[in-house]
Design a protein around this motif. Structure first.
Motif, short mmCIF file in Angstrom:
data_model
loop_
_atom_site.label_atom_id
_atom_site.label_comp_id
_atom_site.label_asym_id
_atom_site.label_seq_id
_atom_site.Cartn_x
_atom_site.Cartn_y
_atom_site.Cartn_z
N ALA A 1 -74.40 20.87 66.32
CA ALA A 1 -73.71 20.22 67.31
C ALA A 1 -73.40 18.73 67.15
CB ALA A 1 -74.48 20.32 68.62
N ILE A 2 -72.10 18.45 67.25
CA ILE A 2 -71.86 16.89 66.70
C ILE A 2 -71.66 16.19 67.96
CG2 ILE A 2 -70.44 15.40 65.15
CD1 ILE A 2 -71.82 17.28 63.82
N ALA A 3 -72.26 15.19 68.70
CA ALA A 3 -71.90 14.64 70.00
C ALA A 3 -71.41 13.29 69.82
CB ALA A 3 -73.62 14.48 70.69
N GLY A 4 -70.19 13.19 70.64
CA GLY A 4 -69.47 11.95 70.34
C GLY A 4 -68.64 12.22 69.04
N GLY A 5 -68.41 13.51 68.72
CA GLY A 5 -67.89 13.67 67.38
C GLY A 5 -66.24 13.47 67.26
N ALA A 6 -65.47 13.03 68.45
CA ALA A 6 -64.28 12.64 68.36
C ALA A 6 -64.16 11.05 67.70
CB ALA A 6 -63.70 12.52 69.71
N GLY A 7 -65.33 10.34 67.48
CA GLY A 7 -65.21 9.03 66.99
C GLY A 7 -64.73 9.07 65.57
N ARG B 1 -83.54 19.92 64.60
CA ARG B 1 -83.35 18.83 64.19
C ARG B 1 -82.33 17.95 65.01
NH1 ARG B 1 -82.65 20.30 57.73
NH2 ARG B 1 -84.90 20.10 57.26
N PHE B 2 -82.74 16.57 65.17
CA PHE B 2 -81.87 15.57 65.93
C PHE B 2 -81.79 14.18 65.08
CE2 PHE B 2 -80.76 12.45 69.19
CZ PHE B 2 -80.22 12.99 70.05
N ALA B 3 -80.49 13.76 65.14
CA ALA B 3 -80.25 12.58 64.52
C ALA B 3 -79.62 11.68 65.46
CB ALA B 3 -79.30 12.73 63.43
N PRO B 4 -80.28 10.63 66.17
CA PRO B 4 -79.78 9.97 67.23
C PRO B 4 -78.61 8.93 66.55
CG PRO B 4 -81.60 8.76 66.24
CD PRO B 4 -81.56 10.15 65.73
N SER B 5 -77.71 8.31 67.48
CA SER B 5 -76.59 7.59 66.85
C SER B 5 -77.15 6.19 66.28
CB SER B 5 -75.70 7.18 68.16
OG SER B 5 -74.48 6.70 67.73
N THR C 1 -84.62 12.18 62.42
CA THR C 1 -84.37 11.08 61.21
C THR C 1 -83.38 9.88 61.68
OG1 THR C 1 -84.11 10.55 59.01
CG2 THR C 1 -82.22 12.05 59.97
N LEU C 2 -83.61 8.84 61.47
CA LEU C 2 -82.68 7.82 61.70
C LEU C 2 -81.94 7.36 60.62
CD1 LEU C 2 -85.33 5.19 63.16
CD2 LEU C 2 -83.99 6.73 64.55
N PHE C 3 -80.53 7.89 60.57
CA PHE C 3 -79.64 7.77 59.52
C PHE C 3 -78.86 6.16 59.28
CE2 PHE C 3 -79.06 12.60 59.50
CZ PHE C 3 -79.31 12.65 58.35
N LEU D 1 -76.11 23.71 73.75
CA LEU D 1 -77.10 23.64 72.66
C LEU D 1 -77.70 25.04 72.53
CD1 LEU D 1 -78.45 20.06 73.26
CD2 LEU D 1 -76.56 20.78 71.82
N ARG D 2 -77.45 25.93 73.25
CA ARG D 2 -78.08 27.23 72.80
C ARG D 2 -77.79 27.87 71.38
NH1 ARG D 2 -76.66 30.54 77.41
NH2 ARG D 2 -78.23 29.43 78.50
N GLY D 3 -78.82 28.03 70.80
CA GLY D 3 -78.54 28.50 69.26
C GLY D 3 -78.44 27.34 68.20
N VAL D 4 -78.30 25.98 68.74
CA VAL D 4 -77.83 25.09 67.74
C VAL D 4 -79.16 24.80 66.90
CG1 VAL D 4 -77.42 22.61 67.81
CG2 VAL D 4 -76.18 24.11 69.07
N HIS D 5 -78.95 24.42 65.45
CA HIS D 5 -80.30 24.08 64.81
C HIS D 5 -80.32 22.51 64.67
CE1 HIS D 5 -81.93 23.21 60.84
NE2 HIS D 5 -82.68 24.25 61.03
N THR D 6 -79.16 22.05 64.42
CA THR D 6 -79.16 20.55 64.13
C THR D 6 -78.43 19.85 65.29
OG1 THR D 6 -79.96 20.87 62.04
CG2 THR D 6 -78.81 18.64 62.50
#
Length: 317
Positions: free
Chosen positions: A5-11, A98-102, A138-140, A63-68
Motif C-alpha cells: 500500500a502506497i499512502a499519498g501515492g499520488a505525490g 512492514r511500515f515506512a513513514p513519510s 525503517t526511516l528511508f 490494508l487487509r492482506g497488505v504486507h508493506t
C-alpha cells in the motif's frame, strides 16, 4: 510477491517508487489517496483507492492482506501527524508486517518546522515498539535529491525540480559561514526508488535508521564540483547564523521553493523563513544521512553526483 500500500501515492516521490515497483511485475500495489481516481490508465498491477485516513473502518479494509505500507503523506499538510498515526494504527490492526513513514529526505529536522510531524511519527513508532516489536519499520532517508541541482531542466519523470540554496543553474550557493566542511548527501531519485524496491524484497529485518547514501560531499566539495560541472566560478554567499535564526536571509537572492505541495501564497509568505531554516538545517548536518541500505545491499551501484550532474548539464548554457 507481496501486497504493497502506497499512502499519498499520488505525490511526485510516491509516483517514482510506484513506477519501479510496478515495473518488477512482482507485486500487487494499492495507491491510497484522498483524491478521486484519475481518468488516465494506471500501471499494470496498480489499484487506486480513495481513502479517508480518519475513517478506521475504511483504512482497515484497505490494508487487509497488505504486507508493506510506504507512506508519502506530505508532512506540512499533516499537522501533528494525525493522518499517519491513523495509518500506523490501522497497519497494526490489519497485521501489516512492514511500515515506512513519510521521510525520504533529511536525517534530522533542526530549524525546519514544516517537518515537525515527521518527528512526531518517529516518536510514535518508537513508543509503539517500546515493549516488544509490534511493527517493523525503517526511516528511508536519502538527503537531497541530485535532480534538484539540474533546475530548470527536469531529469526525472515525476519529481518536480525545485530551487534550493545550491543553485547550479545560476552558479551560486548560500551557506552558513564556517560550514564548508559540513556534509550533504546527494542521492539520485532513481537510486532511491531502486533501493526501496529492493528493500521491499529484502528478507532480513529492516533497520530503523534507513539511510540511502548516493554521495556524501562537504559543501566545499560541492562548490568545487559545481565549478567543474558548470565551467565557471560560483558566487558563494556566507551568511551569519544569528541572522538566519531571526528569519533574515541577508543575501542577494532567495530560493523560490516552487513545489506542488506548496501554494503560491505559501511560497511567497514563507520563502525567506524556509530558506533560513534549510540553510541552518544543512549547517548542522540535517541533509547528511547514514548508509544502512548501502551496507545491506552491497551489490547495488550508486550513481556519483558529479557523473549525474555532468551529464545533465552537458551542452547546457
Amino acid at each position: 510477491m507481496v501486497k504493497i500500500a502506497i499512502a499519498g501515492g499520488a505525490g511526485n516521490v510516491g509516483q517514482e517508487i510506484i513506477d519501479v515497483l510496478a515495473a518488477t511485475k512482482k507485486h500487487e500495489i494499492l495507491l491510497l489517496s484522498r483524491k478521486d481516481t484519475p481518468t488516465e490508465k494506471l500501471a499494470p498491477g496498480v489499484t487506486w483507492v480513495k481513502i479517508n485516513y480518519e475513517n478506521p473502518d475504511q483504512l482497515d479494509e484497505a490494508l487487509r492482506g497488505v504486507h508493506t505500507v510506504l507512506s508519502f503523506i506530505t508532512a506540512h499538510m499533516d499537522p501533528g501527524g494525525v493522518a499517519q498515526k491513523c495509518l500506523v494504527d490501522a497497519a497494526v490492526r490489519a497485521g501489516v508486517k512492514r511500515f515506512a513513514p513519510s521521510e525520504w529526505a533529511s536525517s534530522k529536522f533542526d530549524y525546519m518546522p514544516w517537518n515537525d510531524s515527521k518527528g512526531v511519527i518517529r516518536e510514535y513508532l518508537k513508543e509503539l515498539n517500546k515493549e516488544k516489536k509490534v511493527l517493523e519499520y525503517t526511516l528511508f532517508m536519502a538527503g537531497l535529491f541530485t535532480s534538484y541541482l539540474t533546475l530548470p531542466y527536469k531529469t526525472t519523470k515525476h519529481v518536480h525540480p525545485m530551487q534550493t540554496p545550491i543553485d547550479f543553474g545560476n552558479r551560486r550557493l548560500l551557506m552558513v559561514e564556517g560550514s564548508d566542511d559540513v556534509c550533504i548527501t546527494l542521492t539520485t531519485v532513481t537510486d532511491m526508488a531502486n533501493v526501496v524496491a529492493r528493500a521491499v524484497e529484502y528478507e532480513g529485518e529492516w533497520p530503523v535508521a534507513g539511510g540511502i547514501r548516493g554521495d556524501d560531499l562537504t559543501i566545499g566539495e560541492i562548490i568545487k564540483m559545481g565549478e567543474r560541472v558548470r565551467g565557471g566560478t560560483f558566487n558563494v554567499e556566507r551568511l551569519k547564523a544569528d541572522d538566519l535564526k531571526a528569519g533574515m536571509v541577508k543575501s542577494t537572492w532567495i530560493p523560490t521553493p516552487d513545489h506542488p505541495s506548496f501554494t503560491p501564497e505559501q511560497i511567497s509568505e514563507f520563502a525567506e523563513r524556509m530558506t533560513a531554516g534549510v540553510v541552518l538545517g544543512i549547517s548542522v548536518g540535517g541533509l547528511s544521512v547514514s548508509d544502512e541500505w548501502n551496507q545491506l545491499l552491497p551489490d547495488y551501484k550508486f550513481t556519483k553526483a558529479e557523473d549525474f550532474l555532468a551529464e545533465a548539464w552537458r551542452d547546457k548554457p
